[in-house]
Design a protein around this motif. Sequence first.
Motif, PDB file in Angstrom:
ATOM      1  N   SER A  32      -6.944  -4.597   6.084  1.00 51.69           N
ATOM      2  CA  SER A  32      -6.677  -3.364   5.347  1.00 51.69           C
ATOM      3  C   SER A  32      -7.623  -2.287   5.851  1.00 51.69           C
ATOM      4  O   SER A  32      -8.499  -2.554   6.667  1.00 51.69           O
ATOM      5  CB  SER A  32      -6.938  -3.566   3.856  1.00 51.69           C
ATOM      6  OG  SER A  32      -8.330  -3.676   3.659  1.00 51.69           O
ATOM      7  N   CYS A  33      -7.456  -1.089   5.310  1.00 52.83           N
ATOM      8  CA  CYS A  33      -8.445  -0.031   5.575  1.00 52.83           C
ATOM      9  C   CYS A  33      -9.016   0.427   4.248  1.00 52.83           C
ATOM     10  O   CYS A  33      -8.609  -0.031   3.186  1.00 52.83           O
ATOM     11  CB  CYS A  33      -7.814   1.127   6.343  1.00 52.83           C
ATOM     12  SG  CYS A  33      -6.859   2.254   5.320  1.00 52.83           S
ATOM     13  N   CYS A  87       0.839  -1.201   0.000  1.00 52.20           N
ATOM     14  CA  CYS A  87       0.000   0.000   0.000  1.00 52.20           C
ATOM     15  C   CYS A  87       0.876   1.255   0.000  1.00 52.20           C
ATOM     16  O   CYS A  87       1.908   1.305   0.668  1.00 52.20           O
ATOM     17  CB  CYS A  87      -0.905   0.019   1.227  1.00 52.20           C
ATOM     18  SG  CYS A  87      -1.958   1.487   1.323  1.00 52.20           S
ATOM     19  N   LYS A  98      -8.598   2.987   2.547  1.00 50.91           N
ATOM     20  CA  LYS A  98      -7.713   3.624   1.570  1.00 50.91           C
ATOM     21  C   LYS A  98      -6.974   2.568   0.744  1.00 50.91           C
ATOM     22  O   LYS A  98      -7.023   2.572  -0.476  1.00 50.91           O
ATOM     23  CB  LYS A  98      -6.712   4.540   2.297  1.00 50.91           C
ATOM     24  CG  LYS A  98      -7.388   5.734   2.956  1.00 50.91           C
ATOM     25  CD  LYS A  98      -6.400   6.755   3.473  1.00 50.91           C
ATOM     26  CE  LYS A  98      -5.700   6.340   4.741  1.00 50.91           C
ATOM     27  NZ  LYS A  98      -6.506   6.431   5.962  1.00 50.91           N
ATOM     28  N   CYS A 114       0.727  -2.000   4.531  1.00 48.61           N
ATOM     29  CA  CYS A 114       0.008  -3.266   4.339  1.00 48.61           C
ATOM     30  C   CYS A 114       0.384  -3.909   3.003  1.00 48.61           C
ATOM     31  O   CYS A 114       0.536  -3.226   1.987  1.00 48.61           O
ATOM     32  CB  CYS A 114      -1.496  -3.004   4.366  1.00 48.61           C
ATOM     33  SG  CYS A 114      -2.070  -2.378   5.960  1.00 48.61           S
ATOM     34  N   CYS A 170      -0.433   4.840   4.206  1.00 44.84           N
ATOM     35  CA  CYS A 170       0.184   5.218   5.489  1.00 44.84           C
ATOM     36  C   CYS A 170       1.360   4.332   5.885  1.00 44.84           C
ATOM     37  O   CYS A 170       1.700   3.370   5.218  1.00 44.84           O
ATOM     38  CB  CYS A 170      -0.872   5.237   6.593  1.00 44.84           C
ATOM     39  SG  CYS A 170      -1.189   3.631   7.338  1.00 44.84           S
ATOM     40  N   PHE A 200      -0.534  -6.210  -0.207  1.00 47.95           N
ATOM     41  CA  PHE A 200      -1.734  -6.470  -1.000  1.00 47.95           C
ATOM     42  C   PHE A 200      -1.394  -7.309  -2.222  1.00 47.95           C
ATOM     43  O   PHE A 200      -0.279  -7.236  -2.750  1.00 47.95           O
ATOM     44  CB  PHE A 200      -2.319  -5.156  -1.537  1.00 47.95           C
ATOM     45  CG  PHE A 200      -3.136  -4.394  -0.533  1.00 47.95           C
ATOM     46  CD1 PHE A 200      -4.496  -4.624  -0.414  1.00 47.95           C
ATOM     47  CD2 PHE A 200      -2.554  -3.447   0.278  1.00 47.95           C
ATOM     48  CE1 PHE A 200      -5.267  -3.927   0.505  1.00 47.95           C
ATOM     49  CE2 PHE A 200      -3.310  -2.734   1.200  1.00 47.95           C
ATOM     50  CZ  PHE A 200      -4.675  -2.979   1.307  1.00 47.95           C
ATOM     51  N   PRO A 205      -5.124   2.787  10.599  1.00 41.72           N
ATOM     52  CA  PRO A 205      -6.299   1.974  10.961  1.00 41.72           C
ATOM     53  C   PRO A 205      -6.024   0.482  11.123  1.00 41.72           C
ATOM     54  O   PRO A 205      -6.617  -0.142  12.012  1.00 41.72           O
ATOM     55  CB  PRO A 205      -7.273   2.219   9.812  1.00 41.72           C
ATOM     56  CG  PRO A 205      -6.601   3.093   8.834  1.00 41.72           C
ATOM     57  CD  PRO A 205      -5.312   3.571   9.374  1.00 41.72           C
ATOM     58  N   VAL A 206      -5.169  -0.075  10.320  1.00 39.42           N
ATOM     59  CA  VAL A 206      -4.948  -1.520  10.439  1.00 39.42           C
ATOM     60  C   VAL A 206      -4.208  -1.835  11.737  1.00 39.42           C
ATOM     61  O   VAL A 206      -4.510  -2.813  12.434  1.00 39.42           O
ATOM     62  CB  VAL A 206      -4.207  -2.060   9.205  1.00 39.42           C
ATOM     63  CG1 VAL A 206      -3.664  -3.448   9.445  1.00 39.42           C
ATOM     64  CG2 VAL A 206      -5.169  -2.063   8.015  1.00 39.42           C
TER      65      VAL A 206
HETATM   66  S1  SF4 Z   1      -3.614   0.943   7.150  1.00 40.18           S
HETATM   67 FE1  SF4 Z   1      -4.723   1.469   5.269  1.00 40.18          FE
HETATM   68  S2  SF4 Z   1      -3.593   3.183   4.406  1.00 40.18           S
HETATM   69 FE2  SF4 Z   1      -2.292   2.244   5.934  1.00 40.18          FE
HETATM   70  S3  SF4 Z   1      -1.003   0.848   4.759  1.00 40.18           S
HETATM   71 FE3  SF4 Z   1      -2.772  -0.317   5.509  1.00 40.18          FE
HETATM   72  S4  SF4 Z   1      -4.299  -0.244   3.900  1.00 40.18           S
HETATM   73 FE4  SF4 Z   1      -2.770   1.327   3.475  1.00 40.18          FE
END
Ligand code: SF4
Length: 947
Positions: A277-278, A243, A280, A250, A246, A252, A413-414
């Motif tokens: 995940s979040c 990702c 975003k 994360c 932030c 993916f 958030p994660v």
């Molecule tokens: S918490 Fe959300 S924005 Fe941050 S790296 Fe994970 S998926 Fe991306």
Amino acid sequence: MAFRSEMDTGTPIRVADEQITLSIDGREVSVPKGTSVMAAAALIQAPIPKLCATDSLEAFGSCRLCLVEIEGRKGTPASCTTPAENGMVVHTQTDRLAKLRRGVMELYISDHPLDCLTCSANGDCELQTQAGVVGLRDVRYGYKGANHLDAPKDESNPYFTFEASKCIVCYRCVRACEEIQGTFALTVLGRGFESKISAGGTDFMSSECVSCGACVQACPTATLNEKSVIQHGAAERSVSTTCAYCGVGCSFTAEVKGDKVVRMIPEKSGKANEGHSCVKGRFAYGYATHKDRITKPMIRANIEDPWREVSWEEAIEHAASEFKRIQAKYGRDSIGAITSSRCTNEEVYVIQKLVRAGFGNNNVDTCARVCHSPTGYGLSQTYGTSAGTQTFKSVEKSDVILVIGANPTDAHPVFASRMKKRLRQGAKLIVVDPRQIDLVKSAHVEADYHLALRPGANVAIVNALSHVIVTNGWVDEAFVNERCDAANFESWARFMADEKHSPEAVFPHTGVDPLTVRKAAELYAKGGNAAIYYGLGVTEHSQGSTTVMAIANLAMATGNIGRDGVGVNPLRGQNNVQGSCDMGSFPHEFSGYRHVSDDATRDLFEQLWGRELSAAPGLRIPNMMDEAVDGAFKGLYVQGEDIAQSDPDTQHITAGLRAMECVVIQDLFLNETARYAHVFLPGASFLEKDGTFTNAERRINRVRKAIEPLAGKEEWEVTMDLSRALGYPMDYKHPSEIMDEIAATTPTFKGVSYKKLDELGSLQWPCNDAAPQGTPIMHVDRFVRGKGQFMLTEYVPTEERTGPLFPLLLTTGRILSQYNVGAQTRRTPNSRWHEEDVLELHPFDAENRGINDGDLVALQSRVGEISLRAKVSERMQPGVVYTTFHHPGIGANVVTTDNSDWATNCPEYKVTAVQVRRTNHYSDWQERDREEAVSLRRIAGLSTAAE
Ligand code: SF4
Ligand code: SF4
Ligand code: SF4
Ligand code: FES
């Protein structure tokens, strides 16, 4: 075909010292104690049919499809809820079981739309797969009985649909929302045949749902499904990547069809996110192909002129000749560059190399200047290294969690979900924050102590915690004696014991009840493993570095360093803040935080780069702007940053930019800073390039190209072209070669290579001969600097004071759906959650000023004024107001001052004295800005409608 290729063992594999051995269908298998029969069978590739089980959730045992026979036991127990036992003999494939499973499946299918061939989940539906596995060919009851086939569809969420007619009420979504995300947005209404899944009794969009997608991922049918998959169909290929939002970082799998990403699936094997995940990362990737993307290089002689599209060659040649002209006229130090924490390590490394070897000075700085530079300074002073001490996983072992100046549910958030899981298991929580952030009180989580301090009093409050610990004899003497500098500790303890640091003495500054501070200190010192997580609410102050050191002192004094569950953890804002700092983006440091005046390090780089390098630190961003206004700094190369929006005191920044003769912007979009640019070089999104990001746990993750760069080049290639045109050729064929050079020159990266990253998935630095697999926890046996160093942290109140004209304190932050200056998220449906920046203020302050919720209000500080909508909120304390800075038209940084951290110049975004009043118009700056924005977009041939 879909690519959910990671193995699903149905229930989690437990972690235990004791191994259990059992026999499944005649094969022996050993698993950790507590693991289910279902998971044991999956491990020997003998999967048992299942519907309500998935290994990211605890077993639930509702669907009855996973029945098995166990010798010596009556009946047919569910394998998902049956723990493996020593000597167990299990049969998973018997005629009796086959018949029972077919019967169960028959009931499900009799109440399910029979549109598999046209269903968006065709080929990616567990109900369809399991119907095939159990050999269901016919439904004896027909399809005419009572059913749910007319159940309504909920399409309110911009990213996924809820098609209730396809729901098998397996509760996986409900459990995902509770166990993984921790939001508790979903419930089951009704009982038996009437049961149905409901998002807070309304629809998804108006419920508590934060659109993390965990329920979508958990759903075994097409009931919860991504709209992108419904629209574009299943993917043709997949690429594992990281990702770009932030600092959680994360992992993916990007699923791609043609040149379009159709779905992002968080990877279970991703160590930072473990399958979560979040909104975003999972959904907000559409900006990468937004119509505003600029994909052709452009130049102009004057910032009032329209842009002219040119070839890459002409743009590079123009930028290089301008930089050469400026240096010839104004001197070697008259140009510089700004690297980006959104770009890869490799891109950042080549920029700082271009500056040091190509420009011949050290005028390189990074956006970390405005966020976490105090972390670098503070932690290196105390511990010897500029990074957090833990893995994210470590929080699972914490007994006490102290969150200071961070709002993880919105900004990380994660990790917040992981933290909340631990809190639901019973860990204690102390929140130090002026606002009542979500963590203070949310579903099944409540802070034990909320120290709602006044903005600017961080040092006073952390000192008060230390004072209570020192004066009550709660210091971990064994740890301090063994691990820390003794004389230095003695002087710190004497300093801290001074009554002036007591909670009572600092109350006039902190505004926090002294007894609460005392109790929080006791909990932190005596509550078991205590971990500190902090964010920009700590660093973005005039005493940011002091607070970081005060926090580091607190952890050392209580022995909370060097093992799982403890530590000092900066939560980094942007995806690669850690990496951009590691890579030598600061004007005084080479990669690996080695000072430019260090002869041995300079020798090393001079040998390799073939240029004499300057031993004098270069200019920081604020100094660049000051020098530009003074006429001595004339050329700037900015990669992936929007300093005209993100940096404080906008009017000073734009004055600096206006004063320059050549500003080169490399970005995806014509951002605010591009208004002042002479050359625009198109950038590539994270989906279009190879490289690495380093997250807040020092974890180096691979970024892999999912689609070809829209503009034809990745950033590192463009930087190389520019360097070549400036007479300093670099010759990398692939970012892996840049990483090889980083490894060869940077001791903490010595063992890092793309090959190893591909093998292990990710690596936490230091990764070298001593730690070839990386270092999850730092300072285990000794601090990197040797003995831990206690620093004296005198509280010096900020010069930014309230008074009769400016009686309120403004503090700023982020919200979940938007990211930083919003350049990416504003170009996605995420804006539906946050269309504009608003000003939160307490009802008391609102009433005093005759302000109602939703009113337009003027926010005025000593340096500027803007207008924005008011949001009256009990989350604020009286006297403190709050806003975000995601929308350029609002211009939150027009009011922030140029006060900054004494050690690093990190701006004091978190404390600005302001006044608020009702208004009926936007400020002069905003009106001017709007006109300029419209004309800029017209010149660039973009839509002039508001974004
Ligand atoms: S918490 Fe959300 S924005 Fe941050 S790296 Fe994970 S998926 Fe991306
Ligand atoms: S998207 Fe996330 S927050 Fe929303 S209901 Fe699903 S799991 Fe819960
Ligand atoms: S929406 Fe999906 S996950 Fe939730 S109960 Fe229905 S089928 Fe199961
Ligand atoms: S998978 Fe075991 S009862 Fe559903």
